[in-house]
Motif scaffolding. Structure first.
Motif, PDB file in Angstrom:
ATOM      1  N   PHE A 139       0.807  -1.223   0.000  1.00 37.35           N
ATOM      2  CA  PHE A 139       0.000   0.000   0.000  1.00 37.35           C
ATOM      3  C   PHE A 139       0.837   1.269   0.000  1.00 37.35           C
ATOM      4  O   PHE A 139       0.302   2.367  -0.010  1.00 37.35           O
ATOM      5  N   GLY A 140       2.150   1.128   0.024  1.00 40.22           N
ATOM      6  CA  GLY A 140       3.045   2.277   0.025  1.00 40.22           C
ATOM      7  C   GLY A 140       4.109   2.129  -1.039  1.00 40.22           C
ATOM      8  O   GLY A 140       3.881   1.515  -2.077  1.00 40.22           O
ATOM      9  N   ASP A 141       5.283   2.683  -0.755  1.00 32.96           N
ATOM     10  CA  ASP A 141       6.340   2.674  -1.767  1.00 32.96           C
ATOM     11  C   ASP A 141       7.620   1.988  -1.294  1.00 32.96           C
ATOM     12  O   ASP A 141       8.685   2.187  -1.858  1.00 32.96           O
ATOM     13  N   GLU A 142       7.527   1.156  -0.257  1.00 35.45           N
ATOM     14  CA  GLU A 142       8.701   0.411   0.201  1.00 35.45           C
ATOM     15  C   GLU A 142       9.083  -0.639  -0.852  1.00 35.45           C
ATOM     16  O   GLU A 142       8.231  -1.234  -1.503  1.00 35.45           O
ATOM     17  N   LYS A 143      10.387  -0.855  -1.019  1.00 37.55           N
ATOM     18  CA  LYS A 143      10.873  -1.824  -2.001  1.00 37.55           C
ATOM     19  C   LYS A 143      10.503  -3.241  -1.574  1.00 37.55           C
ATOM     20  O   LYS A 143      10.660  -3.622  -0.430  1.00 37.55           O
ATOM     21  N   GLY A 144      10.021  -4.002  -2.510  1.00 37.00           N
ATOM     22  CA  GLY A 144       9.574  -5.369  -2.276  1.00 37.00           C
ATOM     23  C   GLY A 144       8.412  -5.659  -3.205  1.00 37.00           C
ATOM     24  O   GLY A 144       8.000  -4.805  -3.984  1.00 37.00           O
ATOM     25  N   THR A 145       7.872  -6.836  -3.129  1.00 37.10           N
ATOM     26  CA  THR A 145       6.783  -7.193  -4.021  1.00 37.10           C
ATOM     27  C   THR A 145       5.453  -7.145  -3.284  1.00 37.10           C
ATOM     28  O   THR A 145       5.377  -6.751  -2.122  1.00 37.10           O
ATOM     29  N   ASN A 146       4.391  -7.536  -3.974  1.00 37.52           N
ATOM     30  CA  ASN A 146       3.065  -7.608  -3.367  1.00 37.52           C
ATOM     31  C   ASN A 146       2.202  -8.544  -4.207  1.00 37.52           C
ATOM     32  O   ASN A 146       2.506  -8.810  -5.375  1.00 37.52           O
ATOM     33  N   PRO A 147       1.143  -9.078  -3.635  1.00 37.39           N
ATOM     34  CA  PRO A 147       0.329 -10.037  -4.364  1.00 37.39           C
ATOM     35  C   PRO A 147      -0.270  -9.506  -5.668  1.00 37.39           C
ATOM     36  O   PRO A 147      -0.349 -10.228  -6.664  1.00 37.39           O
ATOM     37  N   GLU A 148      -0.665  -8.247  -5.688  1.00 35.38           N
ATOM     38  CA  GLU A 148      -1.276  -7.688  -6.897  1.00 35.38           C
ATOM     39  C   GLU A 148      -0.261  -7.581  -8.037  1.00 35.38           C
ATOM     40  O   GLU A 148      -0.581  -7.820  -9.196  1.00 35.38           O
ATOM     41  N   GLU A 149       0.972  -7.227  -7.711  1.00 38.43           N
ATOM     42  CA  GLU A 149       2.032  -7.164  -8.714  1.00 38.43           C
ATOM     43  C   GLU A 149       2.297  -8.558  -9.294  1.00 38.43           C
ATOM     44  O   GLU A 149       2.470  -8.718 -10.503  1.00 38.43           O
ATOM     45  N   LEU A 150       2.297  -9.560  -8.428  1.00 33.24           N
ATOM     46  CA  LEU A 150       2.532 -10.931  -8.892  1.00 33.24           C
ATOM     47  C   LEU A 150       1.371 -11.434  -9.740  1.00 33.24           C
ATOM     48  O   LEU A 150       1.575 -12.142 -10.728  1.00 33.24           O
ATOM     49  N   LEU A 151       0.143 -11.052  -9.376  1.00 38.41           N
ATOM     50  CA  LEU A 151      -1.025 -11.387 -10.188  1.00 38.41           C
ATOM     51  C   LEU A 151      -0.891 -10.755 -11.575  1.00 38.41           C
ATOM     52  O   LEU A 151      -1.119 -11.411 -12.595  1.00 38.41           O
ATOM     53  N   ALA A 152      -0.491  -9.484 -11.616  1.00 37.52           N
ATOM     54  CA  ALA A 152      -0.315  -8.792 -12.894  1.00 37.52           C
ATOM     55  C   ALA A 152       0.791  -9.445 -13.725  1.00 37.52           C
ATOM     56  O   ALA A 152       0.638  -9.624 -14.938  1.00 37.52           O
ATOM     57  N   ALA A 153       1.891  -9.826 -13.093  1.00 34.72           N
ATOM     58  CA  ALA A 153       2.983 -10.485 -13.822  1.00 34.72           C
ATOM     59  C   ALA A 153       2.514 -11.809 -14.408  1.00 34.72           C
ATOM     60  O   ALA A 153       2.806 -12.130 -15.569  1.00 34.72           O
ATOM     61  N   ALA A 154       1.779 -12.587 -13.622  1.00 39.14           N
ATOM     62  CA  ALA A 154       1.261 -13.860 -14.115  1.00 39.14           C
ATOM     63  C   ALA A 154       0.316 -13.647 -15.288  1.00 39.14           C
ATOM     64  O   ALA A 154       0.365 -14.368 -16.290  1.00 39.14           O
ATOM     65  N   HIS A 155      -0.537 -12.632 -15.188  1.00 35.70           N
ATOM     66  CA  HIS A 155      -1.503 -12.372 -16.259  1.00 35.70           C
ATOM     67  C   HIS A 155      -0.809 -11.902 -17.542  1.00 35.70           C
ATOM     68  O   HIS A 155      -1.144 -12.351 -18.634  1.00 35.70           O
ATOM     69  N   ALA A 156       0.176 -11.017 -17.413  1.00 35.02           N
ATOM     70  CA  ALA A 156       0.904 -10.535 -18.588  1.00 35.02           C
ATOM     71  C   ALA A 156       1.622 -11.682 -19.291  1.00 35.02           C
ATOM     72  O   ALA A 156       1.575 -11.803 -20.523  1.00 35.02           O
ATOM     73  N   GLY A 157       2.283 -12.539 -18.526  1.00 40.14           N
ATOM     74  CA  GLY A 157       2.995 -13.666 -19.122  1.00 40.14           C
ATOM     75  C   GLY A 157       2.066 -14.661 -19.763  1.00 40.14           C
ATOM     76  O   GLY A 157       2.301 -15.139 -20.882  1.00 40.14           O
ATOM     77  N   CYS A 158       0.982 -14.992 -19.078  1.00 39.97           N
ATOM     78  CA  CYS A 158       0.012 -15.952 -19.607  1.00 39.97           C
ATOM     79  C   CYS A 158      -0.634 -15.423 -20.881  1.00 39.97           C
ATOM     80  O   CYS A 158      -0.753 -16.146 -21.877  1.00 39.97           O
ATOM     81  N   PHE A 159      -1.062 -14.163 -20.861  1.00 41.66           N
ATOM     82  CA  PHE A 159      -1.710 -13.592 -22.036  1.00 41.66           C
ATOM     83  C   PHE A 159      -0.773 -13.557 -23.234  1.00 41.66           C
ATOM     84  O   PHE A 159      -1.182 -13.873 -24.360  1.00 41.66           O
ATOM     85  N   SER A 160       0.478 -13.186 -23.023  1.00 42.07           N
ATOM     86  CA  SER A 160       1.436 -13.141 -24.140  1.00 42.07           C
ATOM     87  C   SER A 160       1.570 -14.516 -24.795  1.00 42.07           C
ATOM     88  O   SER A 160       1.599 -14.631 -26.028  1.00 42.07           O
ATOM     89  N   MET A 161       1.648 -15.559 -23.965  1.00 39.02           N
ATOM     90  CA  MET A 161       1.740 -16.919 -24.509  1.00 39.02           C
ATOM     91  C   MET A 161       0.447 -17.324 -25.218  1.00 39.02           C
ATOM     92  O   MET A 161       0.478 -17.939 -26.290  1.00 39.02           O
ATOM     93  N   ALA A 162      -0.698 -16.972 -24.629  1.00 40.42           N
ATOM     94  CA  ALA A 162      -1.987 -17.300 -25.246  1.00 40.42           C
ATOM     95  C   ALA A 162      -2.129 -16.596 -26.588  1.00 40.42           C
ATOM     96  O   ALA A 162      -2.598 -17.190 -27.571  1.00 40.42           O
ATOM     97  N   LEU A 163      -1.713 -15.341 -26.647  1.00 43.25           N
ATOM     98  CA  LEU A 163      -1.796 -14.590 -27.907  1.00 43.25           C
ATOM     99  C   LEU A 163      -0.905 -15.233 -28.964  1.00 43.25           C
ATOM    100  O   LEU A 163      -1.316 -15.389 -30.121  1.00 43.25           O
ATOM    101  N   SER A 164       0.275 -15.639 -28.590  1.00 44.76           N
ATOM    102  CA  SER A 164       1.165 -16.317 -29.533  1.00 44.76           C
ATOM    103  C   SER A 164       0.513 -17.593 -30.067  1.00 44.76           C
ATOM    104  O   SER A 164       0.576 -17.889 -31.266  1.00 44.76           O
ATOM    105  N   ALA A 165      -0.134 -18.341 -29.183  1.00 47.43           N
ATOM    106  CA  ALA A 165      -0.788 -19.591 -29.586  1.00 47.43           C
ATOM    107  C   ALA A 165      -1.936 -19.338 -30.558  1.00 47.43           C
ATOM    108  O   ALA A 165      -2.054 -20.015 -31.587  1.00 47.43           O
ATOM    109  N   VAL A 166      -2.783 -18.353 -30.250  1.00 49.92           N
ATOM    110  CA  VAL A 166      -3.938 -18.070 -31.111  1.00 49.92           C
ATOM    111  C   VAL A 166      -3.473 -17.504 -32.446  1.00 49.92           C
ATOM    112  O   VAL A 166      -4.020 -17.852 -33.507  1.00 49.92           O
ATOM    113  N   LEU A 167      -2.451 -16.657 -32.424  1.00 47.26           N
ATOM    114  CA  LEU A 167      -1.890 -16.147 -33.687  1.00 47.26           C
ATOM    115  C   LEU A 167      -1.370 -17.305 -34.536  1.00 47.26           C
ATOM    116  O   LEU A 167      -1.613 -17.365 -35.739  1.00 47.26           O
TER     117      LEU A 167
END
Length: 144
Positions: free
Chosen positions: A41-69
């Protein structure tokens, strides 16, 4: 046969003063990475669950897009995806991820904009993480 992937989290202390670590033992990518109220909820260095969710979604979508293409006869040279997970802190019963915005740009020889957008929508609908965001969550709880 179902695949199982897992991550471990350890939290010590109360919500605001406590600290935790997140690890991914299967891959070894994260080993006791720090997270806390201030990284979430602040700006301390480290990760957080929402960032990890976003990373998982970005990676998964990129692979899915490659597959559908590929199924449509196109070979992407590059796919770059940003997933922006929006969390509203003041909701009831507590902070809530209210949406994820996928922002993709790609270099795909021989495709026009309309076809690319159509295929991107198919990939969004088929992406494992997109679909996971609406699945039931089970819980097994044990008191130590």
């Amino acid at each position: 046969m179902a695949l199982k992937r897992y991550a471990d989290a350890v939290w010590n202390g109360d919500l605001q003063a406590g600290k935790g670590t997140i690890s991914t033992p299967q891959s070894g990518l994260f080993d006791a990475q720090n997270y806390s109220f201030k990284t979430r909820f602040g700006d301390e260095k480290g990760t957080n669950p929402e960032e990890l969710l976003a990373a998982a979604h970005a990676g998964c979508f990129s692979m899915a897009l490659s597959a559908v293409l590929g199924k449509a006869g196109f070979t992407p040279e590059k796919i770059q995806t940003r997933a922006e997970a929006t969390m509203e802190p003041g909701m009831d019963p507590g902070p809530t991820v209210t949406g994820v915005k996928l922002i993709v740009s790609a270099s795909v020889p021989g495709i026009d904009e309309g076809k690319f957008k159509e295929i991107a929508e198919q990939a969004k609908a088929g992406c494992v993480i997109s679909r996971a965001l609406s699945v039931p969550v089970s819980l097994e709880a044990t008191l130590l």
